[in-house]
Structures are given as structure tokens and as C-alpha cells.
Write an enzyme that holds these catalytic residues in place. Sequence first.
Site, PDB file in Angstrom:
ATOM      1  N   SER A  93      -6.114 -19.447  -1.176  1.00 18.32           N
ATOM      2  CA  SER A  93      -5.894 -19.780   0.233  1.00 18.32           C
ATOM      3  C   SER A  93      -7.057 -19.308   1.096  1.00 18.32           C
ATOM      4  CB  SER A  93      -4.578 -19.168   0.725  1.00 18.32           C
ATOM      5  OG  SER A  93      -4.656 -17.753   0.816  1.00 18.32           O
ATOM      6  N   LEU A 136      -3.149 -17.055  -5.949  1.00 18.51           N
ATOM      7  CA  LEU A 136      -2.642 -17.792  -4.791  1.00 18.51           C
ATOM      8  C   LEU A 136      -3.296 -17.309  -3.501  1.00 18.51           C
ATOM      9  CD1 LEU A 136      -0.757 -19.836  -3.504  1.00 18.51           C
ATOM     10  CD2 LEU A 136       1.079 -18.121  -3.597  1.00 18.51           C
ATOM     11  N   TYR A 137      -3.316 -16.012  -3.305  1.00 17.86           N
ATOM     12  CA  TYR A 137      -3.936 -15.439  -2.106  1.00 17.86           C
ATOM     13  C   TYR A 137      -5.418 -15.780  -2.048  1.00 17.86           C
ATOM     14  CZ  TYR A 137      -5.708 -11.795   1.058  1.00 17.86           C
ATOM     15  OH  TYR A 137      -6.341 -11.123   2.071  1.00 17.86           O
ATOM     16  N   GLY A 138      -6.115 -15.569  -3.174  1.00 17.99           N
ATOM     17  CA  GLY A 138      -7.546 -15.853  -3.209  1.00 17.99           C
ATOM     18  C   GLY A 138      -7.857 -17.308  -2.938  1.00 17.99           C
TER      19      GLY A 138
END
Length: 248
Positions: A159, A155-157
Site C-alpha cells: 500500500s 500488505l502494508y508495504g
Amino acid sequence: MSTELSGSTALVTGATSGIGRATAFSLAALGADVVLSGRNEERGRQAVKEIRAAGGSALFIASDLGDEASARGLARQATEQAGPVDILVNNAGIFPFGPTDRTTGEDFDEVFAVNVKAPYFLVAELAPAMAARGRGAIVNVTTMVAGLGMDGMSLYGASKAALVLLTKSWAAEYGPRGVRVNAVSPGPTRTEGTAVMGDALDNLAAAGPAQRTGTPEEIAAAITYLATDRASFVHGAVLAADGGRTAV
């Protein structure tokens, strides 16, 4: 104190701690009038106090950057209180780690709101005015996992990968009118936010040529370079400040 950025106004998001705080201090040391933004008003005002004590110019505006309205509102407040913004550093971000199957819709929306939507509408609000003046610099803070698949960081990557593409798109859109848009991609950096990673942060860093974690000041130096005219021929670049972690 240097005068390299005298007469310029810089807006730094996520500026109450870590990389954002170090960047605000670095830009102020070069003479910029710095607007610090973040959620923690106490830490923000303390940072402003320290910058002013060192001879710099700064003010703080609280913002959670959770939606379009807060992003546009911050841009307008900064312009009203400090004058036209010449430098925008999109540093604010959240980075929850965990398995994809445990990610909720609320988690997904929050991460993309802060990491993608807020920078998008800050640029939408500020870049046209920079272009009208014929000059400006925007620096987006991404991450090495935007281009490196890692367990628990989907998810972080994702975004931040969106922010990498936006960096290139905005460079194409605004560069011809004098606005340089670039990004810095930090690797394992020891900040208040990454403290929860514990040994995992050191293990990530050990795999790179530098064999250590970075400091907020080292990342801020890369951001500051891209914000100055020293980087006048740099457009749409993603500068890796990761100890060589993605080079091996």
C-alpha cells in the site's frame, strides 16, 4: 513563534497521535493555521488545546478516511472552516502485520482504502485548487518497507509502495503549476501505534547506522522541511528518515 508559514493553512491527517500529532505541532509553531484530522475526537481536541495554548492556530475535524466520500468530505470541511488548504500532509495510515495467507479480503480493502484511496482523493480534491493559486505543498508519509521486502509486511508495504509511485506521478502532474509533491519514508519510529511491535522495533532499528529508533518529532522535522519553501527545488523526492536503515 516563527512566522515562516504565516498565512498558510495546513491539513494533517492522522494527527491525533504519533508522527501526525508532532507534525501538526511543528507546522503550527511556524505560524500555519493547522487542521488536525483523525478518528479520536478527544485526543484531537486535546491537541488543538495544546497548540492554541502555545500560541498556535488549530482546529480539529473528525474523519475515518475509509472511502472516497470521507476523503473528499474532509477536504471540503477543512476548506470551509479554515480557508484554502496550502499544505496537505497525508499521514493517516494503518499497518497490520502478518502472513499473506491469513490476510482477508476485508483486511486488504481496509488497508488500501486508508493508505491509498484516502490520500488519492484528498489530492484530487485539494491539488487542483492549489495549482489554480500557483502554489502548494503535499507531503505523503510512506515507510521504509515500501521498498524493502520484509516478512509479514506484504500488505502494508504494498500500500505504501503505491503511495511512493503516486508521489512521483503527482509531482509530474502538479509540479509545473507550482505544487510540490514529496514524501517522507520513516524507519523504525517509537509511537503509540508501533508499541505493539515490542522488541521487533528495536531489532529493526539496531540494524541501521543510527542504531536506535526514531521519534515522532524527528520524522515531523523532515515533513515540515518539505512543506516549507526551504524545499522549493524539491519535487517528487522520497526523503528517508530511517536512521540509515535502508542505506546498509
